[in-house]
Design a protein around this motif. Structure first.
Motif, PDB file in Angstrom:
ATOM      1  N   ALA A 271       0.829  -1.207   0.000  1.00 27.26           N
ATOM      2  CA  ALA A 271       0.000   0.000   0.000  1.00 27.26           C
ATOM      3  C   ALA A 271       0.865   1.260   0.000  1.00 27.26           C
ATOM      4  CB  ALA A 271      -0.933  -0.001   1.201  1.00 27.26           C
ATOM      5  N   VAL A 272       1.990   1.216   0.696  1.00 27.67           N
ATOM      6  CA  VAL A 272       2.882   2.373   0.742  1.00 27.67           C
ATOM      7  C   VAL A 272       3.489   2.628  -0.639  1.00 27.67           C
ATOM      8  CG1 VAL A 272       5.030   3.251   1.742  1.00 27.67           C
ATOM      9  CG2 VAL A 272       3.389   2.036   3.183  1.00 27.67           C
TER      10      VAL A 272
ATOM     11  N   LEU B 277       1.417   6.700  -6.840  1.00 30.29           N
ATOM     12  CA  LEU B 277       0.345   7.640  -7.160  1.00 30.29           C
ATOM     13  C   LEU B 277       0.797   9.075  -6.941  1.00 30.29           C
ATOM     14  CD1 LEU B 277      -2.610   8.233  -7.911  1.00 30.29           C
ATOM     15  CD2 LEU B 277      -3.146   8.040  -5.472  1.00 30.29           C
ATOM     16  N   MET B 278       1.482   9.338  -5.839  1.00 34.53           N
ATOM     17  CA  MET B 278       1.963  10.695  -5.565  1.00 34.53           C
ATOM     18  C   MET B 278       2.981  11.139  -6.612  1.00 34.53           C
ATOM     19  SD  MET B 278       0.166  11.798  -3.203  1.00 34.53           S
ATOM     20  CE  MET B 278       0.964  13.356  -2.976  1.00 34.53           C
ATOM     21  N   ASN B 279       3.873  10.226  -7.030  1.00 31.18           N
ATOM     22  CA  ASN B 279       4.821  10.567  -8.091  1.00 31.18           C
ATOM     23  C   ASN B 279       4.100  10.869  -9.396  1.00 31.18           C
ATOM     24  OD1 ASN B 279       7.164  10.466  -6.595  1.00 31.18           O
ATOM     25  ND2 ASN B 279       7.582   8.327  -7.074  1.00 31.18           N
TER      26      ASN B 279
END
Length: 191
Positions: free
Chosen positions: A3-4, A10-12
């Motif tokens: 999940a991390v 996703l953030m990238n």
């Protein structure tokens, strides 16, 4: 994938999307968010969602138009020939021929690009602003040089066209990346 790792990916991706936008698209996005929040506060969330949707469509349209404009202005690939001649081909010509069976003609060919610096994404790939990706993998020196460049700096790079798949190619095995002056953007203009 944990999940991390998924959240980090996703953030990238979101960071890359934001970084690849021009200033006007960033302003349009902030306006869309502000209109949506204001409409929610006023109790007209559907109108805010509609307005935010219209603004987001404007962003997508502007992005497509920018790609076309950059392609016309800077999307020339310069292929050096064995006799020293430089043959210019537009990115659109090369892409069309590549997609219609000329992969062998272009894969592995040395190429030179000249364009205003646009963006370096989180994976260490250069976004040229006209649809071609340049991979700097394997060269920490060139990656450090790329990190020092700012949007609008004129650059010249040499590398090799690399076949990623039957339908996609990029520039890899980059040999040089250097700042140039604006008058040096078009090498054949002097001839």
């Amino acid at each position: 994938m944990s999940a991390v790792e998924k959240r980090r990916a996703l953030m990238n991706r979101l960071k890359d999307i934001w970084g690849g936008q021009d200033d006007m698209n960033r302003v349009l996005f902030l306006i869309a968010v502000a209109v949506f929040v204001w409409s929610l506060i006023e109790g007209h969330g559907m109108y805010g969602a509609l307005m935010a949707g219209v603004v987001l469509f404007l962003m997508v349209s502007r992005h497509g138009q920018r790609l076309k404009r950059f392609s016309r202005l800077y999307g020339t690939l310069y292929f050096p020939m064995p006799d020293g001649e430089i043959v210019p081909r537009t990115f659109e010509q090369v892409k069309t021929e590549y997609l219609h069976g000329s992969q062998g003609r272009y894969a592995g060919r040395a190429v030179e690009l000249r364009f205003p610096w646009w963006y370096l994404n989180s994976a260490g790939e250069i976004d040229t602003g006209f649809g071609l990706t340049v991979r700097l993998a394997g060269s920490a020196e060139l990656l450090d040089e790329a990190k020092r460049l700012r949007r609008g700096d004129c650059v010249r790079l040499t590398g090799t066209l690399v076949a990623e798949s039957k339908n996609y190619f990029c520039v890899g095995e980059v040999e040089t990346l250097e700042r140039i002056s604006e008058k040096d953007l078009y090498p054949l203009k002097k001839k």
